[in-house]
Design an enzyme around this catalytic site. Structure first.
Site, PDB file in Angstrom:
ATOM      1  CG  HIS A  26      -1.691   1.247   1.429  1.00 43.22           C
ATOM      2  ND1 HIS A  26      -2.471   1.888   0.492  1.00 43.22           N
ATOM      3  CD2 HIS A  26      -1.697   2.038   2.533  1.00 43.22           C
ATOM      4  CE1 HIS A  26      -2.929   3.018   1.015  1.00 43.22           C
ATOM      5  NE2 HIS A  26      -2.472   3.132   2.248  1.00 43.22           N
TER       6      HIS A  26
ATOM      7  CG  HIS B  99       0.827   6.853   4.137  1.00 46.24           C
ATOM      8  ND1 HIS B  99       1.186   6.005   3.132  1.00 46.24           N
ATOM      9  CD2 HIS B  99      -0.463   6.539   4.434  1.00 46.24           C
ATOM     10  CE1 HIS B  99       0.172   5.220   2.832  1.00 46.24           C
ATOM     11  NE2 HIS B  99      -0.848   5.523   3.610  1.00 46.24           N
TER      12      HIS B  99
ATOM     13  CD  GLU C 153      -3.965   6.015  11.075  1.00 53.35           C
ATOM     14  OE1 GLU C 153      -3.549   7.094  10.603  1.00 53.35           O
ATOM     15  OE2 GLU C 153      -4.931   5.402  10.607  1.00 53.35           O
ATOM     16  CG  ASP C 154      -1.687   1.150  10.691  1.00 54.87           C
ATOM     17  OD1 ASP C 154      -2.561   1.563  11.472  1.00 54.87           O
ATOM     18  OD2 ASP C 154      -1.814   1.136   9.454  1.00 54.87           O
TER      19      ASP C 154
ATOM     20  CG  ASP D  94      -3.799   6.985   2.359  1.00 49.42           C
ATOM     21  OD1 ASP D  94      -3.655   5.763   2.153  1.00 49.42           O
ATOM     22  OD2 ASP D  94      -4.275   7.459   3.419  1.00 49.42           O
TER      23      ASP D  94
ATOM     24  CG  ASP E  97     -17.988  19.423 -21.221  1.00 50.04           C
ATOM     25  OD1 ASP E  97     -19.045  18.748 -21.234  1.00 50.04           O
ATOM     26  OD2 ASP E  97     -17.474  19.868 -20.185  1.00 50.04           O
TER      27      ASP E  97
HETATM   28 MN    MN Z   1      -2.797   4.582   3.961  1.00 54.49          MN
END
Ligand code: MN
Length: 478
Positions: A49, A73, A77-78, A140, A259
């Site tokens: 990811h 990134h 968090e993880d 992301d 368009d």
């Molecule tokens: Mn992510």
């Protein structure tokens, strides 16, 4: 797509920034080790990811700090790592960017809703400090949307709705149209699959049907410009699926979407744009009211181009856009186009352009200072900055305002004194109530008088901008 590898990322970065391969490699292995053992719902190793997110950014020629931050990134968090450690192992900027895209921990909230609102606020306000945070966040989201098939049906719908509501509008705001269009189509695919498939087929058929006509036009324009010694390149674009969907929702038939097909004519420099327009109009008659000169008056996100809708071969309406290669980059990438020009210093230019050109910036600062409650802040941002907008003409020039804005908003936007001394308004030559809602392209003049009694509390409900509301409150001291 084939499974992406570190080498693919390195090859992409090498296209524009060969000196920084070592640090990118370091960030990859660093993140890979931290996420080791974690899996995505697809069953793949988690690192896939961040690697994809970094690749999406490398396609925009992002600077090395942004690429490193993209790889890292999700680590705050993880995983167990801290931002202090990232600052030590990389630098303050990388650490700051990673922290910027990290959700506020749920331990700080009693409900999921509160946590969501606080995080939405965090994402939106991050744009004040460093536009790269929102660009990483968009990349992301794009990769998460590309791999949404592994989530539950409820999650798919929920994420798609949030993508349309927030991320698509943010992408639009900073001119990242390439990402915006893909996010829109992916969202529609999950929100209304039948309609998505139906339009997808229609769109293919239109492309097939108009192939011959378009080829002929391309040939004609090519000869025409060659005869005039105007070097150029031609491209064809079909409106994205979501774009067609929106038009159909508003009652248009496929043949009425002017368009649906666009021809792009890219010329070397700005001086060639207008002669090119002249020769195209000489050959194909334009619809006058559809001509727009976004070169002289660019859009707030920096977009520049000439637009004209012409009757092509067999009377088919074809939108034609004329612009330089530089303008074309901005049309696709908006503020992020600066990365292509100055790979390592673009962030300063991006931030500067954003602050000076886009009224969004000042309004955001204003809303942030006036709404302490996260939900109220987010609601106001949706209403004032991410909802429908109108342009009006005033005695001091063109002004972009949220839909629902009134002459009172215009007055306070011009100057506090103009608002406080306002006694009336003239809209398109006629006297009007100062609280009347304005329409697109209205011409507004504010009438002031030094002896006016000034604003009162009822004005607060007749304004759409936070700035006007604040100034009224200050004037009446509540
Ligand atoms: Mn992510």
């Amino acid at each position: 797509m084939e499974k992406l590898t570190l080498n693919d990322l390195l090859a992409k970065v090498a296209e524009y920034n060969i000196e920084n391969l070592e640090i990118v490699k370091k960030a990859y292995y660093y993140a890979e080790e931290l996420h080791r053992g974690q899996k995505r719902q697809s069953g793949e190793d988690y690192i896939v990811h961040p690697l994809n997110v970094a690749y999406i950014l490398a396609e925009m020629y992002a600077d090395k700090d942004t690429i490193c931050a993209a790889l890292l990134h999700d680590t705050l968090e993880d995983t167990e790592i801290t931002k202090e450690q990232i600052a030590k192992d990389f630098n303050e900027t990388v650490s700051y960017l990673v922290d910027g895209v990290t959700k506020i921990s749920r331990m700080n909230f009693s409900t999921k809703e509160e946590q969501n609102m606080a995080n939405t606020r965090k994402i939106i306000t991050s744009m004040r400090n460093d536009i790269r945070i929102i660009i990483i966040k968009l990349a992301d989201r794009l990769h998460n949307m590309r791999t949404l098939q592994y989530k539950s049906e409820d999650k798919q719908k929920e994420n798609s709705q949030e993508t349309l509501l927030l991320y698509v509008r943010l992408a639009d705001r900073i001119g990242l149209h390439v990402l915006k269009r893909e996010l829109e189509d992916l969202s529609l695919q999950y929100i209304n699959n039948d309609e998505y498939n139906r339009i997808k087929e229609m769109r293919l058929k239109v492309a097939e049907d108009s192939k011959e006509c378009i080829q002929e036009m391309l040939g004609t324009i090519n000869d025409l410009l060659n005869n005039q010694n105007i070097p150029h390149e031609e491209m064809v674009r079909i409106k994205n699926i979501y774009g067609i969907y929106k038009k159909i929702q508003r009652g248009y038939r496929l043949t009425e979407i002017h368009d649906l097909l666009s021809l792009k004519v890219i010329v070397d420099n700005i001086n060639d744009c207008y002669p090119t327009l002249r020769w195209i109009h000489w050959k194909y008659k334009p619809i006058n009211r559809k001509f727009k000169d976004y070169i002289s008056v660019c859009k707030p996100n920096g977009y520049q181009s000439l637009h004209t809708t012409i009757f092509g071969e067999d009377g088919r309406l074809v939108q034609t856009q004329i612009r330089t290669p530089q303008m074309n980059q901005v049309a696709s990438y908006g503020l992020a186009a600066n990365w292509g020009d100055y790979p390592e210093n673009a962030n300063l230019v991006m931030q500067q352009e954003w602050k000076t050109n886009d009224p969004f910036y000042d309004s955001l600062v204003e809303i942030d200072s006036q709404y302490a409650n996260d939900k109220e802040f987010v609601d106001q941002v949706y209403r004032e900055l991410l909802g429908d907008r109108i342009s009006v003409y005033t005695q001091t020039g063109k002004l972009e305002l949220p839909k629902g804005a009134t002459p009172i908003d215009v007055a306070y936007n011009i100057h506090t004194e103009v608002g406080n001394n306002m006694v009336g308004a003239i809209i398109n030559g006629k006297e009007a109530e100062i609280g009347k809602q304005l329409k697109q392209n209205d011409n507004v003049r504010i009438i002031t008088d030094d002896t006016s009694i000034g604003p009162n509390a009822s004005w607060l409900t007749q304004t759409a901008t936070t700035k006007a509301k604040r100034k009224i409150k200050e004037a009446i001291r509540i």
